[in-house]
Design a protein around this motif. Structure first.
Motif, PDB file in Angstrom:
ATOM      1  N   ILE A   1      50.787  70.357  48.761  1.00 48.59           N
ATOM      2  CA  ILE A   1      50.342  71.419  49.652  1.00 48.59           C
ATOM      3  C   ILE A   1      49.676  70.817  50.878  1.00 48.59           C
ATOM      4  N   LEU A   2      49.829  71.463  52.007  1.00 50.19           N
ATOM      5  CA  LEU A   2      49.210  71.046  53.250  1.00 50.19           C
ATOM      6  C   LEU A   2      48.335  72.175  53.754  1.00 50.19           C
ATOM      7  N   ILE A   3      47.131  71.848  54.152  1.00 48.86           N
ATOM      8  CA  ILE A   3      46.231  72.842  54.734  1.00 48.86           C
ATOM      9  C   ILE A   3      45.782  72.328  56.089  1.00 48.86           C
ATOM     10  N   ARG A   4      45.894  73.166  57.091  1.00 45.32           N
ATOM     11  CA  ARG A   4      45.560  72.749  58.454  1.00 45.32           C
ATOM     12  C   ARG A   4      44.056  72.908  58.680  1.00 45.32           C
ATOM     13  N   SER A   5      43.572  72.243  59.681  1.00 48.70           N
ATOM     14  CA  SER A   5      42.122  72.210  59.897  1.00 48.70           C
ATOM     15  C   SER A   5      41.555  73.582  60.247  1.00 48.70           C
ATOM     16  N   ASN A   6      42.402  74.512  60.715  1.00 52.09           N
ATOM     17  CA  ASN A   6      41.897  75.856  61.046  1.00 52.09           C
ATOM     18  C   ASN A   6      42.096  76.848  59.889  1.00 52.09           C
ATOM     19  N   GLU A   7      42.529  76.343  58.746  1.00 54.64           N
ATOM     20  CA  GLU A   7      42.679  77.186  57.557  1.00 54.64           C
ATOM     21  C   GLU A   7      41.554  76.901  56.578  1.00 54.64           C
ATOM     22  N   ARG A   8      41.195  77.902  55.782  1.00 55.48           N
ATOM     23  CA  ARG A   8      40.112  77.722  54.810  1.00 55.48           C
ATOM     24  C   ARG A   8      40.617  77.693  53.383  1.00 55.48           C
ATOM     25  N   GLU A   9      41.736  78.358  53.153  1.00 50.44           N
ATOM     26  CA  GLU A   9      42.253  78.433  51.784  1.00 50.44           C
ATOM     27  C   GLU A   9      43.762  78.590  51.844  1.00 50.44           C
ATOM     28  N   LYS A  10      44.408  77.999  50.835  1.00 50.56           N
ATOM     29  CA  LYS A  10      45.853  78.123  50.762  1.00 50.56           C
ATOM     30  C   LYS A  10      46.280  78.123  49.298  1.00 50.56           C
ATOM     31  N   HIS A  11      47.320  78.904  49.007  1.00 49.31           N
ATOM     32  CA  HIS A  11      47.794  79.011  47.627  1.00 49.31           C
ATOM     33  C   HIS A  11      49.260  78.603  47.568  1.00 49.31           C
ATOM     34  N   SER A  12      49.604  78.006  46.433  1.00 49.88           N
ATOM     35  CA  SER A  12      51.010  77.721  46.174  1.00 49.88           C
ATOM     36  C   SER A  12      51.190  77.725  44.671  1.00 49.88           C
ATOM     37  N   GLY A  13      51.765  78.791  44.143  1.00 47.37           N
ATOM     38  CA  GLY A  13      51.929  78.897  42.692  1.00 47.37           C
ATOM     39  C   GLY A  13      50.593  78.827  41.981  1.00 47.37           C
ATOM     40  N   ARG A  14      50.440  77.867  41.084  1.00 45.70           N
ATOM     41  CA  ARG A  14      49.179  77.711  40.340  1.00 45.70           C
ATOM     42  C   ARG A  14      48.165  76.844  41.095  1.00 45.70           C
ATOM     43  N   LEU A  15      48.497  76.470  42.297  1.00 46.94           N
ATOM     44  CA  LEU A  15      47.609  75.615  43.080  1.00 46.94           C
ATOM     45  C   LEU A  15      46.827  76.432  44.099  1.00 46.94           C
ATOM     46  N   ARG A  16      45.564  76.084  44.216  1.00 49.26           N
ATOM     47  CA  ARG A  16      44.736  76.693  45.265  1.00 49.26           C
ATOM     48  C   ARG A  16      43.944  75.578  45.931  1.00 49.26           C
ATOM     49  N   VAL A  17      44.070  75.506  47.224  1.00 54.50           N
ATOM     50  CA  VAL A  17      43.362  74.480  47.984  1.00 54.50           C
ATOM     51  C   VAL A  17      42.397  75.151  48.935  1.00 54.50           C
ATOM     52  N   THR A  18      41.200  74.621  48.999  1.00 51.92           N
ATOM     53  CA  THR A  18      40.223  75.080  49.981  1.00 51.92           C
ATOM     54  C   THR A  18      39.863  73.930  50.898  1.00 51.92           C
ATOM     55  N   LEU A  19      39.439  74.277  52.086  1.00 59.22           N
ATOM     56  CA  LEU A  19      39.034  73.272  53.060  1.00 59.22           C
ATOM     57  C   LEU A  19      37.763  73.738  53.747  1.00 59.22           C
ATOM     58  N   ASP A  20      36.764  72.893  53.753  1.00 54.94           N
ATOM     59  CA  ASP A  20      35.506  73.165  54.448  1.00 54.94           C
ATOM     60  C   ASP A  20      35.297  72.045  55.457  1.00 54.94           C
ATOM     61  N   THR A  21      35.675  72.305  56.694  1.00 52.40           N
ATOM     62  CA  THR A  21      35.582  71.248  57.708  1.00 52.40           C
ATOM     63  C   THR A  21      34.140  70.927  58.070  1.00 52.40           C
ATOM     64  N   SER A  22      33.221  71.877  57.853  1.00 54.59           N
ATOM     65  CA  SER A  22      31.815  71.586  58.168  1.00 54.59           C
ATOM     66  C   SER A  22      31.247  70.585  57.184  1.00 54.59           C
ATOM     67  N   LYS A  23      31.730  70.628  55.954  1.00 47.96           N
ATOM     68  CA  LYS A  23      31.279  69.674  54.933  1.00 47.96           C
ATOM     69  C   LYS A  23      32.256  68.520  54.782  1.00 47.96           C
ATOM     70  N   LYS A  24      33.358  68.585  55.528  1.00 48.81           N
ATOM     71  CA  LYS A  24      34.387  67.551  55.428  1.00 48.81           C
ATOM     72  C   LYS A  24      34.806  67.378  53.968  1.00 48.81           C
ATOM     73  N   SER A  25      35.194  68.492  53.371  1.00 44.65           N
ATOM     74  CA  SER A  25      35.599  68.416  51.968  1.00 44.65           C
ATOM     75  C   SER A  25      36.703  69.419  51.681  1.00 44.65           C
ATOM     76  N   SER A  26      37.449  69.118  50.638  1.00 44.88           N
ATOM     77  CA  SER A  26      38.530  69.990  50.185  1.00 44.88           C
ATOM     78  C   SER A  26      38.531  69.986  48.666  1.00 44.88           C
ATOM     79  N   SER A  27      39.039  71.051  48.103  1.00 47.25           N
ATOM     80  CA  SER A  27      39.184  71.071  46.648  1.00 47.25           C
ATOM     81  C   SER A  27      40.580  71.557  46.290  1.00 47.25           C
ATOM     82  N   LEU A  28      41.073  71.017  45.192  1.00 54.86           N
ATOM     83  CA  LEU A  28      42.362  71.427  44.637  1.00 54.86           C
ATOM     84  C   LEU A  28      42.097  72.018  43.262  1.00 54.86           C
TER      85      LEU A  28
END
Lengths: 111, 113
Positions: free
Chosen positions: B47-74
């Motif tokens: 999965i790819l998440i762009r810097s202006n996105e906060r959350e993205k889903h793909s099937g059973r996968l969920r990705v979040t991105l917090d650019t203020s904390k410079k962190s992502s979770s899968l």
């Protein structure tokens, strides 16, 4: 069809030998890479080519020389192999700014 | 120094449970990608998440991105034994142009049947 294919998949060779790993992509991408994955699973970029032109050349011994005969191919030639060169080498290709597609990897063991 | 750092380094769960892996990075990014690597195999893009996105889903996968904390979770929901693999986050950084994907060390996930 395999998008990014690299050969050989496994290579065992003696110290001091010269070997090549070949990579081909059929995605029509302009950019290709070589990455090295070491025993601690770190993936580090080695080289990047865009339209046969070298873009990135990280701190890699000059025993490693990439060759791109055309934009669909990026081969990696290694001279005078050393024990520390043992690793998995991944070829990859990319359309600008988009997903990078990796090959299956080439497991190099230097004995 | 390595751009992406995954946490934890290893995770073992029972089949059916959710698995959460985190990734932190140091510099600004264009996008962040997650890859899976099965033992002895190549890297597979998840999965790819762009810097202006906060959350993205793909099937059973969920990705979040917090650019203020410079962190992502899968997050992998309802895990299966086939999800056993190493998971890597990777970033494309503006300073490196669009040409360089920088990887972390990976999280080794084991899903026990």
């Amino acid at each position: 069809d395999t998008a990014v294919s690299q050969t050989p998949k496994y290579l065992v060779t003696q110290m001091g030998n010269d070997k090549s790993i070949k990579c081909e992509q059929n995605l029509g991408h302009d950019t290709m890479y070589w990455y090295k994955q070491d025993s601690k699973k770190f993936l580090k970029i080695m080289f990047s080519y865009n339209n046969k032109e070298l873009i990135i050349n990280e701190t890699v011994p000059n025993r490693f020389s990439p060759k791109s005969p055309d934009k669909a191919h990026l081969n990696l030639h290694i001279n005078s192999l050393e024990l520390g060169d043992s690793a998995v080498y991944f070829c990859a290709s990319q359309a600008l700014g988009n997903t990078i597609y990796f090959g299956e990897g080439s497991w190099l063991t230097v004995v | 120094s390595q751009q992406g750092e995954e946490d934890p380094q290893a995770l073992s769960i029972q089949e059916g449970e959710n698995a959460t892996m985190n990734c932190s990075y140091k510099t600004s990014i264009n996008n962040l990608q997650w890859y899976r690597q099965n033992s002895g195999r190549g890297l597979v893009h998840l999965i790819l998440i762009r810097s202006n996105e906060r959350e993205k889903h793909s099937g059973r996968l969920r990705v979040t991105l917090d650019t203020s904390k410079k962190s992502s979770s899968l997050l992998i929901t309802a895990s299966r034994a086939a999800d056993t693999a190493s998971y890597f986050c990777a970033t494309i950084n503006p300073g490196a142009g669009s040409y360089q994907l920088t990887f972390g060390k990976g999280t080794k996930l084991s899903v026990i049947p």
